[in-house]
Design an enzyme around this catalytic site. Structure first.
Site, PDB file in Angstrom:
ATOM      1  N   HIS A 157      42.825  46.580  11.908  1.00 37.78           N
ATOM      2  CA  HIS A 157      43.365  45.324  11.356  1.00 37.78           C
ATOM      3  C   HIS A 157      44.875  45.426  11.118  1.00 37.78           C
ATOM      4  CE1 HIS A 157      39.097  44.461  10.337  1.00 37.78           C
ATOM      5  NE2 HIS A 157      39.092  45.725   9.957  1.00 37.78           N
ATOM      6  N   SER A 278      71.719  41.473  23.048  1.00 38.19           N
ATOM      7  CA  SER A 278      71.842  40.062  22.716  1.00 38.19           C
ATOM      8  C   SER A 278      73.245  39.589  23.078  1.00 38.19           C
ATOM      9  CB  SER A 278      71.596  39.861  21.218  1.00 38.19           C
ATOM     10  OG  SER A 278      72.221  38.680  20.765  1.00 38.19           O
ATOM     11  N   LYS A 284      71.914  44.252  18.569  1.00 36.32           N
ATOM     12  CA  LYS A 284      70.525  44.175  19.051  1.00 36.32           C
ATOM     13  C   LYS A 284      70.242  45.083  20.248  1.00 36.32           C
ATOM     14  CE  LYS A 284      67.714  41.895  17.671  1.00 36.32           C
ATOM     15  NZ  LYS A 284      67.386  40.515  17.953  1.00 36.32           N
ATOM     16  N   GLU A 291      58.047  42.886  26.207  1.00 32.69           N
ATOM     17  CA  GLU A 291      57.670  41.488  25.927  1.00 32.69           C
ATOM     18  C   GLU A 291      57.253  40.766  27.206  1.00 32.69           C
ATOM     19  OE1 GLU A 291      60.378  39.841  22.453  1.00 32.69           O
ATOM     20  OE2 GLU A 291      61.503  41.123  23.820  1.00 32.69           O
ATOM     21  N   TYR A 318      32.453  27.462  54.858  1.00 36.65           N
ATOM     22  CA  TYR A 318      33.895  27.406  54.625  1.00 36.65           C
ATOM     23  C   TYR A 318      34.335  26.010  54.188  1.00 36.65           C
ATOM     24  CZ  TYR A 318      38.921  27.462  55.254  1.00 36.65           C
ATOM     25  OH  TYR A 318      40.265  27.348  55.028  1.00 36.65           O
ATOM     26  N   LYS A 326      45.010  32.351  47.910  1.00 34.01           N
ATOM     27  CA  LYS A 326      45.973  33.416  48.197  1.00 34.01           C
ATOM     28  C   LYS A 326      47.143  33.463  47.221  1.00 34.01           C
ATOM     29  CE  LYS A 326      44.420  33.172  52.734  1.00 34.01           C
ATOM     30  NZ  LYS A 326      43.717  31.954  52.262  1.00 34.01           N
TER      31      LYS A 326
HETATM   32  N1  ARG Z   1      44.542  28.881  56.525  1.00 36.68           N
HETATM   33  C1  ARG Z   1      43.107  28.831  56.352  1.00 36.68           C
HETATM   34  C2  ARG Z   1      42.758  29.558  55.045  1.00 36.68           C
HETATM   35  O1  ARG Z   1      43.579  30.209  54.513  1.00 36.68           O
HETATM   36  C3  ARG Z   1      42.419  29.485  57.491  1.00 36.68           C
HETATM   37  C4  ARG Z   1      41.083  28.921  57.843  1.00 36.68           C
HETATM   38  C5  ARG Z   1      41.181  27.539  58.312  1.00 36.68           C
HETATM   39  N2  ARG Z   1      39.935  27.103  58.841  1.00 36.68           N
HETATM   40  C6  ARG Z   1      39.733  25.831  59.110  1.00 36.68           C
HETATM   41  N3  ARG Z   1      38.588  25.516  59.584  1.00 36.68           N
HETATM   42  N4  ARG Z   1      40.626  24.914  58.851  1.00 36.68           N
HETATM   43  O2  ARG Z   1      41.661  29.433  54.555  1.00 36.68           O
END
Ligand code: ARG
Length: 458
Positions: A157, A278, A284, A291, A318, A326
């Site tokens: 604590h 600072s 400082k 941080e 998909y 990404k």
């Molecule tokens: N740039 C796409 C991704 O990152 C690749 C796959 C695209 N496939 C499609 N059927 N449009 O997911």
């Protein structure tokens, strides 16, 4: 303007705004080396199963290798209208080697291709992050000689609780980081499965050899269901979750060291090259790096949340939503990597302010629990011993003295079993020595763990 690979069924060009809106090459070009490696393995396989002649394979493979070198040298123009890294490289191949390049995409789709590339990339990053975690463990371990024998107050604590060896603190972080590495190693097992060959979603009628591709790319196994293989990003979520746990570990440590470097605590001097000043207050020396490490954990946790929401509710197989994985993933990797890179030298370069710590170590009754345990070992039930010692602490507090300064008569009056042996456990040095349980801060226990860590990281 580049024609699209799908232009057959279309009689109108893509709206420019759509191209700008849907491109990913801005960020997924980062996967180029893995994309090329995967394509080369695919070409080798296509030639083995008789889809490509030896000459065709040779043209494609050398063409891909040249493109790889061109990208690495920085003189490759990625084109937004070609959407992503995969189509940019494929188009460059066709431009370079001609029609034979149009055979490369046989028996695969970008859906299994992108998942393959990303798995190869994640696998490499897992290894890099794990090595950085190990460097940080080494930095903590490297403090052992300079901090030998140093005691710190241990807190719960954020209130003073019991005395702890400084090395016990450092090894606590080694343990946390070790679990982070184990989590990464475990995650790697599920990452390292080959999706290529799942094609768009249902597999392919081309007689491909997935095992051959898996072997060349050093995957541990092949994903067994094409619908699953082309659609899932659980490996991204899992890796992002490992990274979020690392970030929270770093954040907790950073918070602790920010506190310890304040005038109020005064435990720690941070290496100046990792501090900033600072612009207005001349005196400082600020712990900005710590941080920022603490602050950046927010993005890493946020990225994990983004990824979970991204994949929530996606039907098989998909969906283009998946392209959004990404940037979040890259950001988590970059952030955690950068934090680890700075954490190691910061840990190595800090110095404990041993005199200042020692000067106040007898404050806060860090030995009260040990005294209670002494009384328990003299036969007093824990609940009673707790109360008796609590009263002694209150009396010492009132006078502003440590427990070790209480006269023997007062201790005896508190409980007749208390005799001069109490002084063997009073005072922080003795209290620390009195610990005996496995994994405790007892100096022998800590020395043993230190030895194990030195062997483990040697
Ligand atoms: N740039 C796409 C991704 O990152 C690749 C796959 C695209 N496939 C499609 N059927 N449009 O997911």
């Amino acid at each position: 303007m580049a024609t699209k690979p799908w232009s057959g069924v279309f009689d109108r060009a893509t709206d420019r705004r759509v191209e700008k809106f849907s491109e990913s090459v801005r960020f997924d070009q980062r996967l180029y080396a893995h994309d090329i490696r995967g394509s080369i393995a695919h070409a080798h396989m296509l030639s083995k199963v008789g889809i490509l002649t030896d000459d065709e394979r040779h043209l494609i493979v050398t063409g891909l290798e040249e493109i790889g070198r061109q990208i690495a040298s920085g003189d490759f123009l990625f084109r937004q209208e070609l959407e992503d890294v995969h189509m940019n490289i494929e188009r460059a191949l066709i431009d370079r080697v001609g029609d034979v390049g149009r055979k490369l995409h046989t028996g695969r789709s970008r859906n299994d291709q992108v998942s393959t590339d990303l798995r190869l990339w994640v696998r490499d990053e897992i290894d890099t992050i794990s090595a950085r975690l190990e460097s940080l463990q080494r930095a903590f371990l490297g403090r052992a000689d300079q901090d030998a024998g140093a005691l710190l107050p241990g807190y719960t604590h954020l209130q003073r609780a019991q005395p702890v060896l400084a090395i016990h603190y450092w090894l606590a972080y080694c343990e946390k980081l070790e679990r982070d590495r184990q989590r990464l190693a475990d995650c790697r097992l599920r990452v390292n499965q080959l999706p290529l060959g799942a094609a768009a979603l249902a597999g392919t009628s081309i007689p491909i050899d997935r095992q051959m591709v898996a072997d060349e790319l050093e995957f541990d196994g092949i994903l067994a269901n094409s619908l699953d293989a082309s659609s899932d990003r659980d490996f991204v979520v899992e890796f992002a979750s490992c990274l979020a746990t690392i970030a929270t570990h770093l954040s907790g440590w950073a918070e602790e060291w920010i506190l310890w470097s304040t005038t109020e605590f005064g435990f720690l001097r941070l290496p100046q090259e990792f501090c900033t000043g600072s612009s207005i207050m001349p005196q400082k020396i600020n712990p900005d790096v710590l941080e920022l490490i603490r602050g950046r954990s927010g993005r890493v946790v946020g990225n994990l949340m983004s990824l979970l929401v991204l994949v929530k509710g996606l039907p098989l197989a998909y969906n283009r939503d998946l392209q959004e994985d990404k940037e979040r993933l890259f950001d988590s990797v970059d952030t955690v990597s950068a934090c680890l890179e700075l954490a190691a030298p910061l840990v190595a370069g800090a110095a404990l302010n041993r005199e200042r710590i020692a000067a106040r170590l007898e404050e806060g009754y860090l030995d009260a629990t040990t005294l209670m345990e002494h009384l328990i070992q003299l036969g007093v039930p824990q609940r009673s011993a707790h109360e008796i010692i609590g009263k002694l602490v209150a009396s010492a507090m009132k006078r502003g003295v440590p427990l070790a300064s209480l006269p023997l008569e007062e201790l005896r009056a508190a409980h007749p079993a208390l005799d001069e042996t109490v002084y063997e456990v009073l005072g922080v040095e003795r209290a620390v020595a009195a610990f005996s349980s496995y994994g405790s801060t007892n100096p022998h226990q800590v020395a043993h763990q230190l030895e194990l860590w030195r062997q483990r990281l040697s």
